[in-house]
Design an enzyme around this catalytic site. Structure first.
Site, PDB file in Angstrom:
ATOM      1  N   ASP A 166      40.883  35.437  32.092  1.00  0.00           N
ATOM      2  CA  ASP A 166      42.335  35.373  32.049  1.00  0.00           C
ATOM      3  C   ASP A 166      42.801  33.937  32.301  1.00  0.00           C
ATOM      4  O   ASP A 166      43.552  33.346  31.524  1.00  0.00           O
ATOM      5  CB  ASP A 166      42.890  36.320  33.129  1.00  0.00           C
ATOM      6  CG  ASP A 166      44.360  36.603  32.933  1.00  0.00           C
ATOM      7  OD1 ASP A 166      44.957  36.073  31.979  1.00  0.00           O
ATOM      8  OD2 ASP A 166      44.935  37.350  33.740  1.00  0.00           O
ATOM      9  N   TYR A 206      40.733  43.830  37.767  1.00  0.00           N
ATOM     10  CA  TYR A 206      41.725  44.452  36.888  1.00  0.00           C
ATOM     11  C   TYR A 206      41.488  45.944  36.723  1.00  0.00           C
ATOM     12  O   TYR A 206      42.213  46.603  35.980  1.00  0.00           O
ATOM     13  CB  TYR A 206      41.673  43.812  35.494  1.00  0.00           C
ATOM     14  CG  TYR A 206      42.284  42.453  35.445  1.00  0.00           C
ATOM     15  CD1 TYR A 206      41.694  41.405  36.125  1.00  0.00           C
ATOM     16  CD2 TYR A 206      43.447  42.219  34.729  1.00  0.00           C
ATOM     17  CE1 TYR A 206      42.248  40.140  36.093  1.00  0.00           C
ATOM     18  CE2 TYR A 206      44.010  40.953  34.697  1.00  0.00           C
ATOM     19  CZ  TYR A 206      43.408  39.929  35.372  1.00  0.00           C
ATOM     20  OH  TYR A 206      43.955  38.689  35.335  1.00  0.00           O
ATOM     21  N   LYS A 256      31.390  33.317  39.046  1.00  0.00           N
ATOM     22  CA  LYS A 256      31.535  32.715  40.370  1.00  0.00           C
ATOM     23  C   LYS A 256      30.447  33.321  41.267  1.00  0.00           C
ATOM     24  O   LYS A 256      30.687  33.805  42.368  1.00  0.00           O
ATOM     25  CB  LYS A 256      32.967  33.019  40.865  1.00  0.00           C
ATOM     26  CG  LYS A 256      33.393  32.303  42.090  1.00  0.00           C
ATOM     27  CD  LYS A 256      33.636  30.826  41.896  1.00  0.00           C
ATOM     28  CE  LYS A 256      33.843  30.186  43.257  1.00  0.00           C
ATOM     29  NZ  LYS A 256      33.526  28.771  43.319  1.00  0.00           N
ATOM     30  N   ASP A 277      34.585  27.370  38.677  1.00  0.00           N
ATOM     31  CA  ASP A 277      35.403  26.197  39.027  1.00  0.00           C
ATOM     32  C   ASP A 277      34.915  24.951  38.306  1.00  0.00           C
ATOM     33  O   ASP A 277      35.713  24.135  37.824  1.00  0.00           O
ATOM     34  CB  ASP A 277      35.447  25.979  40.552  1.00  0.00           C
ATOM     35  CG  ASP A 277      34.111  26.183  41.212  1.00  0.00           C
ATOM     36  OD1 ASP A 277      33.780  27.339  41.533  1.00  0.00           O
ATOM     37  OD2 ASP A 277      33.371  25.210  41.366  1.00  0.00           O
TER      38      ASP A 277
END
Ligand code: NAP
Length: 414
Positions: free
Chosen positions: A304, A160, A226, A280
């Site tokens: 988000d 972002y 991640k 995940d």
């Protein structure tokens, strides 16, 4: 007399100050508000009645919010020819705490989003979203009450950051060439986006999340990343998070490994567990083991996705408040948009802005007002008095207008 946008600051109120690293809140704090576009008008009218009634009920005239209107979005554009007047930003800086309704994103005109601009210029680096279920709200899961988390999403970095080069441009070609020189092959017809994650931004976000947990009696802080794939950005976020916990909070935190090695898997009294989960797997865990999580700290993109997924689990966006918080400066808001097709129809659900107000009252230490509102909203929904969005999902609901919903909440403050 002090004024912003040529509107005098109300003389009967006082500024919230910061002294020795603490907010000092007077009994009549001036709190700037941005009404918001579209349905913002209906929502603000309803929400401000609820706020005033709760403060009156909780403090019997001893405390009162002195509201001060500042302008952004369409209303600002119509009044001043600017979407985000500089004075609006300066007023938020001056008064420290503010609340806003949803704003239309201008199409063209060089502003990507008013919300993103506000976050950047005021350095509101943490997007904080509490997600919990309110009794009676329809939900797609069997036990929505088990999810009660506060998500701290980093607000300034990651993909972002806005460093993107369109396919075919010189910037994209140069970057691809630069990467080739470093030994990486990127297809020549690629667009490029850059993902910066820094020690500075990571540590200040995680520090805020840990402090929040300590101050609010929450006992688990989970770093969601991640890092198995993006080792030097997301993986580093995790590592810097553990490092920070060790450097600054070693007397009050334990890691999962220490929990098993030293404490037989039982969290000692007064300690907070710091653990981490791969993003995940976290999406599965909030569905399968939601009650194991409490405070979540995560980079921008994960945050988000995760906050909307969690919000859906407890009944959707109509009830999802949020705040963008920096070092002291805080801007509270609903997470939904302006829903323009319902503008001025007095039908929309004002709960998200009302709950943003609850967060705001908690932030300034007016917990009695906050809990009056929370309990009254819960009661109102339990009585099945709801706006159209919840009525269409509930059996036997009494559908009311935005203003009537606010009245029912106020009546339920007894
Ligand atoms: P939206 O305004 O959030 O509305 C999408 C749909 O969500 C609505 O049509 C409605 O669904 C439902 N909804 C939203 N708020 C609701 C509420 N308070 N009560 C009940 N239902 C609600 O999203 P959008 O249509 O994509 O965006 C419209 C404008 O808002 C755009 O200009 C966008 O840029 C802006 N926006 C602003 C913010 C912000 O200021 N924070 C955030 C997001 C978008 P149904 O039609 O099914 O009833």
């Amino acid at each position: 007399m002090l004024s912003f946008n040529n509107i005098p600051v109300p003389a009967e109120g006082e500024k919230i100050e910061i002294r020795d690293g603490q907010l000092v809140v007077p009994n009549r704090p001036i709190i700037p508000f941005i009404e918001g576009d579209g349905t913002g008008r209906d929502i603000w009218r309803a929400a401000s009645r609820v706020f005033n009634a709760a403060v009156e009920k909780a403090y019997r005239g001893e405390r009162q919010v002195v509201w001060y209107e500042i302008f952004a979005g369409e209303k600002a554009y119509k009044k001043f020819g600017e979407w985000l007047p500089r004075d609006t930003v300066e007023a938020i800086r001056e008064f420290t705490v503010a609340i806003k309704g949803p704003l239309t994103t201008p199409v063209g005109g060089g502003i990507r989003s008013l919300n993103v601009t506000l976050r950047q210029v005021l350095d509101l680096y943490a997007c904080v979203r509490p997600v919990r279920w309110y009794r009676g709200v329809p939900s797609p899961v069997k036990h929505p009450e088990k999810l009660n988390v506060v998500i701290f999403r980093e607000n300034t970095e990651d993909v972002y950051a806005g460093i993107e080069f369109q396919q075919g441009t010189e910037q994209a070609q140069k970057t691809i060439e630069f990467l080739r020189n470093l030994g990486y092959s990127v297809r020549p017809d690629s667009g490029i986006g850059i993902k910066p994650i820094s020690i500075f931004a990571t540590k200040r976000l995680i520090r805020k999340a840990i402090r929040y947990a300590l101050e609010n009696g929450r006992r688990v802080v989970t770093l969601v990343h991640k890092g198995n794939i993006m080792k030097f950005t997301e993986g580093a976020f995790r590592d810097w998070g553990y490092q920070l916990a060790k450097e600054e909070f070693s007397d009050v935190t334990v890691t999962e490994q220490e929990l098993w090695e030293k404490h037989d898997g039982r969290l000692p009294e007064g300690k907070i567990l710091i653990n981490d989960r791969i993003a995940d797997s976290m999406f599965q865990q909030v569905l399968t083991r939601p009650d194991e999580y409490s405070v979540i700290a995560t980079p921008n993109l994960n945050g988000d996705y995760l906050s909307d997924a969690c919000a859906a689990q407890v009944g959707g966006l109509g009830l999802a408040p949020g705040a963008n918080i920096g070092d002291y400066l805080a801007l509270f808001e609903a997470t939904h948009g302006t829903a323009p097709k319902y503008a001025d129809k007095d039908v929309i659900n004002p709960s998200a802005v009302i709950l943003a107000g609850v967060m705001m009252f908690e932030y300034i230490g007016w917990r009695e007002a906050a809990s009056l509102i929370t309990t009254a909203i819960e009661r109102t929904i339990e009585q099945k008095i709801v706006t159209y969005d919840l009525a269409r999902l509930m059996e036997g609901a009494r559908q009311v207008k935005t203003s009537e919903f606010a009245t029912a909440i106020i009546e339920n403050m007894g």
